[in-house]
Design an enzyme around this catalytic site. Structure first.
Site, PDB file in Angstrom:
ATOM      1  N   CYS A 237      19.787  24.279 -12.812  1.00  0.00           N
ATOM      2  CA  CYS A 237      19.941  25.360 -11.824  1.00  0.00           C
ATOM      3  C   CYS A 237      18.526  25.677 -11.356  1.00  0.00           C
ATOM      4  CB  CYS A 237      20.619  26.569 -12.455  1.00  0.00           C
ATOM      5  SG  CYS A 237      19.551  27.394 -13.620  1.00  0.00           S
TER       6      CYS A 237
ATOM      7  N   ASP B 137      25.308  20.533 -24.451  1.00  0.00           N
ATOM      8  CA  ASP B 137      25.519  19.778 -25.699  1.00  0.00           C
ATOM      9  C   ASP B 137      26.419  20.507 -26.696  1.00  0.00           C
ATOM     10  OD1 ASP B 137      23.205  21.530 -25.694  1.00  0.00           O
ATOM     11  OD2 ASP B 137      22.892  20.874 -27.752  1.00  0.00           O
ATOM     12  N   LEU B 138      26.307  21.827 -26.753  1.00  0.00           N
ATOM     13  CA  LEU B 138      27.127  22.576 -27.735  1.00  0.00           C
ATOM     14  C   LEU B 138      28.607  22.532 -27.361  1.00  0.00           C
ATOM     15  CD1 LEU B 138      24.794  25.650 -28.253  1.00  0.00           C
ATOM     16  CD2 LEU B 138      25.236  23.805 -29.894  1.00  0.00           C
TER      17      LEU B 138
ATOM     18  N   ARG C 267      28.198  26.728 -12.507  1.00  0.00           N
ATOM     19  CA  ARG C 267      28.200  26.155 -13.859  1.00  0.00           C
ATOM     20  C   ARG C 267      29.430  26.599 -14.639  1.00  0.00           C
ATOM     21  NH1 ARG C 267      24.986  24.687 -18.102  1.00  0.00           N
ATOM     22  NH2 ARG C 267      25.372  25.892 -19.975  1.00  0.00           N
TER      23      ARG C 267
ATOM     24  N   ASP D  67      20.198  38.592 -17.963  1.00  0.00           N
ATOM     25  CA  ASP D  67      20.639  38.792 -16.567  1.00  0.00           C
ATOM     26  C   ASP D  67      20.077  40.059 -15.946  1.00  0.00           C
ATOM     27  OD1 ASP D  67      23.983  37.362 -17.021  1.00  0.00           O
ATOM     28  OD2 ASP D  67      21.986  36.482 -16.905  1.00  0.00           O
TER      29      ASP D  67
ATOM     30  N   LYS E 276      31.961  39.831 -13.216  1.00  0.00           N
ATOM     31  CA  LYS E 276      32.010  38.441 -12.729  1.00  0.00           C
ATOM     32  C   LYS E 276      32.194  37.493 -13.918  1.00  0.00           C
ATOM     33  CE  LYS E 276      28.060  36.080 -11.936  1.00  0.00           C
ATOM     34  NZ  LYS E 276      27.986  34.799 -12.643  1.00  0.00           N
ATOM     35  N   ASN E 277      31.364  37.645 -14.939  1.00  0.00           N
ATOM     36  CA  ASN E 277      31.401  36.693 -16.054  1.00  0.00           C
ATOM     37  C   ASN E 277      32.619  36.909 -16.949  1.00  0.00           C
ATOM     38  OD1 ASN E 277      29.151  35.610 -14.959  1.00  0.00           O
ATOM     39  ND2 ASN E 277      27.727  36.554 -16.401  1.00  0.00           N
TER      40      ASN E 277
ATOM     41  N   ARG F 107      20.194  23.269 -17.830  1.00  0.00           N
ATOM     42  CA  ARG F 107      21.225  24.105 -18.433  1.00  0.00           C
ATOM     43  C   ARG F 107      22.098  23.169 -19.294  1.00  0.00           C
ATOM     44  NH1 ARG F 107      22.282  28.709 -15.257  1.00  0.00           N
ATOM     45  NH2 ARG F 107      23.681  29.416 -16.933  1.00  0.00           N
ATOM     46  N   PRO F 108      21.686  22.887 -20.532  1.00  0.00           N
ATOM     47  CA  PRO F 108      22.394  21.896 -21.359  1.00  0.00           C
ATOM     48  C   PRO F 108      23.830  22.319 -21.671  1.00  0.00           C
ATOM     49  CG  PRO F 108      20.801  23.125 -22.671  1.00  0.00           C
ATOM     50  CD  PRO F 108      20.571  23.519 -21.246  1.00  0.00           C
TER      51      PRO F 108
ATOM     52  N   ARG G 166      27.024  35.584  -4.751  1.00  0.00           N
ATOM     53  CA  ARG G 166      27.750  34.935  -5.850  1.00  0.00           C
ATOM     54  C   ARG G 166      28.173  35.971  -6.890  1.00  0.00           C
ATOM     55  NH1 ARG G 166      25.009  30.064  -8.747  1.00  0.00           N
ATOM     56  NH2 ARG G 166      26.880  30.506  -9.943  1.00  0.00           N
TER      57      ARG G 166
HETATM   58  C1  EPZ Z   1      26.346  32.788 -19.411  1.00  0.00           C
HETATM   59  O1  EPZ Z   1      25.848  31.513 -19.028  1.00  0.00           O
HETATM   60  C2  EPZ Z   1      26.344  33.627 -18.141  1.00  0.00           C
HETATM   61  N1  EPZ Z   1      27.210  33.012 -17.142  1.00  0.00           N
HETATM   62  C3  EPZ Z   1      24.921  33.740 -17.595  1.00  0.00           C
HETATM   63  O2  EPZ Z   1      24.959  34.632 -16.489  1.00  0.00           O
HETATM   64  C4  EPZ Z   1      24.023  34.346 -18.670  1.00  0.00           C
HETATM   65  O3  EPZ Z   1      22.694  34.360 -18.195  1.00  0.00           O
HETATM   66  C5  EPZ Z   1      24.119  33.506 -19.949  1.00  0.00           C
HETATM   67  O4  EPZ Z   1      25.489  33.401 -20.381  1.00  0.00           O
HETATM   68  C6  EPZ Z   1      23.314  34.126 -21.098  1.00  0.00           C
HETATM   69  O5  EPZ Z   1      23.807  35.400 -21.380  1.00  0.00           O
HETATM   70  C7  EPZ Z   1      28.543  33.157 -17.252  1.00  0.00           C
HETATM   71  O6  EPZ Z   1      29.038  33.812 -18.148  1.00  0.00           O
HETATM   72  C8  EPZ Z   1      29.363  32.495 -16.189  1.00  0.00           C
HETATM   73  P1  EPZ Z   1      24.616  30.230 -22.555  1.00  0.00           P
HETATM   74  P2  EPZ Z   1      25.960  30.256 -20.051  1.00  0.00           P
HETATM   75  O7  EPZ Z   1      25.410  29.019 -22.864  1.00  0.00           O
HETATM   76  O8  EPZ Z   1      27.225  30.343 -20.814  1.00  0.00           O
HETATM   77  C9  EPZ Z   1      21.464  27.257 -24.397  1.00  0.00           C
HETATM   78  C10 EPZ Z   1      24.632  35.322 -14.281  1.00  0.00           C
HETATM   79  O9  EPZ Z   1      23.582  35.633 -13.702  1.00  0.00           O
HETATM   80  N2  EPZ Z   1      22.568  26.301 -24.472  1.00  0.00           N
HETATM   81  O10 EPZ Z   1      24.913  31.506 -23.296  1.00  0.00           O
HETATM   82  O11 EPZ Z   1      25.695  29.038 -19.270  1.00  0.00           O
HETATM   83  C11 EPZ Z   1      21.011  27.555 -22.975  1.00  0.00           C
HETATM   84  O12 EPZ Z   1      20.078  26.592 -22.535  1.00  0.00           O
HETATM   85  C12 EPZ Z   1      24.659  34.111 -15.165  1.00  0.00           C
HETATM   86  O13 EPZ Z   1      25.703  35.966 -14.211  1.00  0.00           O
HETATM   87  C13 EPZ Z   1      22.372  25.091 -25.134  1.00  0.00           C
HETATM   88  O14 EPZ Z   1      21.291  24.806 -25.635  1.00  0.00           O
HETATM   89  O15 EPZ Z   1      24.721  30.551 -21.007  1.00  0.00           O
HETATM   90  C14 EPZ Z   1      20.394  28.927 -23.105  1.00  0.00           C
HETATM   91  O16 EPZ Z   1      19.063  28.815 -23.562  1.00  0.00           O
HETATM   92  C15 EPZ Z   1      23.359  33.342 -15.118  1.00  0.00           C
HETATM   93  N3  EPZ Z   1      23.411  24.203 -25.211  1.00  0.00           N
HETATM   94  C16 EPZ Z   1      21.228  29.595 -24.194  1.00  0.00           C
HETATM   95  O17 EPZ Z   1      21.935  28.526 -24.856  1.00  0.00           O
HETATM   96  C17 EPZ Z   1      24.644  24.467 -24.663  1.00  0.00           C
HETATM   97  O18 EPZ Z   1      25.564  23.627 -24.797  1.00  0.00           O
HETATM   98  C18 EPZ Z   1      22.260  30.566 -23.660  1.00  0.00           C
HETATM   99  O19 EPZ Z   1      23.053  29.888 -22.703  1.00  0.00           O
HETATM  100  C19 EPZ Z   1      24.816  25.693 -23.999  1.00  0.00           C
HETATM  101  C20 EPZ Z   1      23.776  26.589 -23.923  1.00  0.00           C
END
Ligand code: EPZ
Length: 420
Positions: free
Chosen positions: A116, A124-125, A92, A304, A22-23, A121-122, A396
């Site tokens: 969520c 900012d990056l 997202r 996950d 999916k991802n 779910r920030p 989903r």
């Molecule tokens: C991806 O979400 C996956 N979704 C998520 O899977 C997965 O849990 C997550 O990566 C972590 O592995 C997809 O790929 C569609 P992140 P993503 O940005 O990209 C912080 C599922 O069940 N962060 O890697 O949204 C954030 O708060 C879903 O399939 C910032 O601080 O996750 C978290 O603590 C759920 N600022 C950490 O980084 C930002 O701008 C990792 O989040 C972005 C993220």
């Protein structure tokens, strides 16, 4: 609204083919914005989030059609650069269109995703990265409005390892003028697969698979076909389900390398595991040992699979501690599992489990994708019937989940319900 009714007490036995990631698909589809043309994305999982992403692409003017596991995509006619709130709120990953739209059209307006089920779910990056590439980014009425005449290569460090932000900035950088150096980039297999897809399209990327990516911007990319990698989280979910029921299964069409840390942990609990090519065989004859689980970025234990591991440890001998270092609040499944009789205590971002307690079936409410998978797994071992409501969360991220479990001997059926 559908619900699942699970009858506990069956041992899982047999073979199951794992779907595409999916991802992985949710990253490849927006990448097609970067180069106008026709794409065939094979091994695409036929599930709700891919339908939502296709809906989003169609709303931008592309043409996206999924037949079985083949996705046909035509990105030549994109003429709308706005991702609406109702789609971004649903998923997202819609935020992934920001970088590609900006890189190809110089403008994009994407709704902020909001939170969520388990908290903020920030993004900012994502925004800081695009600003480093020269974009002007403003937030207006809940939308991110980004513009850039031409993105310029730059150095950018991800202060937190982020899958989505790495994907977004990587895609944008492929068409920027000059070189971009990304440090502390995510190395999840879905990002590595995205980078390889972009290189097939003509992008110049060094360091693929590492936390340091160097991108030399090019003037244009070309459309290509791709086969999506297998879904490591679906694979892990089925392996844990088999272990919990003291079953014996073979999962097929997987990349075992993507699951190395999980396989090690399953062996620590007492599972017998054999890896042959794209298949993983698991056999579990005994009650599992209690084994702690601390999530981390790849190749560490995936967040996950945290909820599924909580469900697994309910059947274990003794006490275990499960800590989520990625999402500290990702424990909505815990109060539902407690309704089955589970002995779980939440302390900050850890669940402390006293395993081996008798679990009896009850009605449970899903609130997020992986949490609802954990409820299904717990239902497989709880005495009697467990009803799981709001399984649109489950749909989903899992394709035909009840059919796959039924083929392994589980007693699961989907029924329509008036309950919300
Ligand atoms: C991806 O979400 C996956 N979704 C998520 O899977 C997965 O849990 C997550 O990566 C972590 O592995 C997809 O790929 C569609 P992140 P993503 O940005 O990209 C912080 C599922 O069940 N962060 O890697 O949204 C954030 O708060 C879903 O399939 C910032 O601080 O996750 C978290 O603590 C759920 N600022 C950490 O980084 C930002 O701008 C990792 O989040 C972005 C993220």
């Amino acid at each position: 609204m559908d619900k699942l009714i699970v009858e506990g007490g069956r041992r899982l036995k047999g073979k199951v083919k794992i779907s595409g990631a999916k991802n992985g698909s949710l990253a490849l589809i927006p990448a097609a914005i970067l180069a106008p043309g026709i794409y065939h994305l094979e091994n695409t999982p036929n599930l709700r989030d891919v339908w939502t992403m296709s809906q989003l692409m169609n709303s931008l003017g592309a043409f996206c059609e999924l037949n079985g596991d083949s996705l046909f995509l035509d990105s030549r006619e994109i003429n709308n650069f706005e991702a609406p709130y109702e789609l971004v709120k649903k998923m997202r990953a819609s935020f992934y269109v920001l970088g590609p739209l900006l890189a190809r059209f110089g403008q994009a307006s994407v709704s902020l995703p909001g939170g969520c089920a388990w908290g903020p779910r920030p993004v900012d990056l994502h925004l800081k990265g695009l600003e480093r590439l020269g974009a002007t980014v403003e937030i207006e009425h809940g939308f991110v409005k980004a513009t850039a005449k031409k993105l310029k290569g730059a150095r950018f460090n991800f202060d937190v390892s982020s899958v989505g932000a790495t994907g977004n900035i990587l895609m944008a950088a492929t068409l920027a003028e000059g070189n971009t150096l990304l440090t502390n980039a995510a190395t999840e297999p879905e990002i590595t697969a995205l980078a390889r897809f972009l290189v097939k399209m003509g992008a110049k990327i060094e360091g693929i698979g590492t936390t340091q990516l160097e991108i030399e911007g090019v003037d244009e990319l070309k459309p290509v076909d791709e086969i999506t990698i297998p879904d490591r989280i679906e694979a892990g979910t089925f392996l844990i389900a088999a272990a919990m029921t003291q079953g014996e299964i073979e999962i097929q069409n997987v990349n075992p390398y993507h699951l190395s840390s999980v396989l090690t942990k399953l062996e620590d609990t007492g599972c017998e595991i054999d890896v042959t090519g794209e298949n993983i065989y698991l056999k579990m004859d005994n009650q599992p040992e209690a084994v702690d689980f601390i999530t981390g970025v790849y190749p560490g234990l995936p967040t996950d699979l945290q909820a599924q591991w909580v469900a697994y440890m309910l059947t274990a001998k003794g006490s275990s501690r499960i800590t989520d270092t990625i999402y500290h609040d990702r424990f909505k499944h815990v109060p539902e599992l407690q309704r089955l009789g589970a002995d779980i205590q939440l302390i900050e971002n850890s669940a402390i489990i006293e395993g081996g307690k008798k679990l009896s079936g009850a009605s449970l409410m899903s609130s997020d994708l992986r949490g609802s998978a954990a409820l299904v797994l717990a239902g497989l071992v709880a005495e009697g019937k467990t009803d799981i409501l709001r399984i649109y969360h489950l749909d989903r991220g899992y394709e035909r989940i009840e059919q796959k479990f039924i083929s392994l001997g589980a007693s699961i059926k989907r029924v329509k319900t008036e309950l919300i």
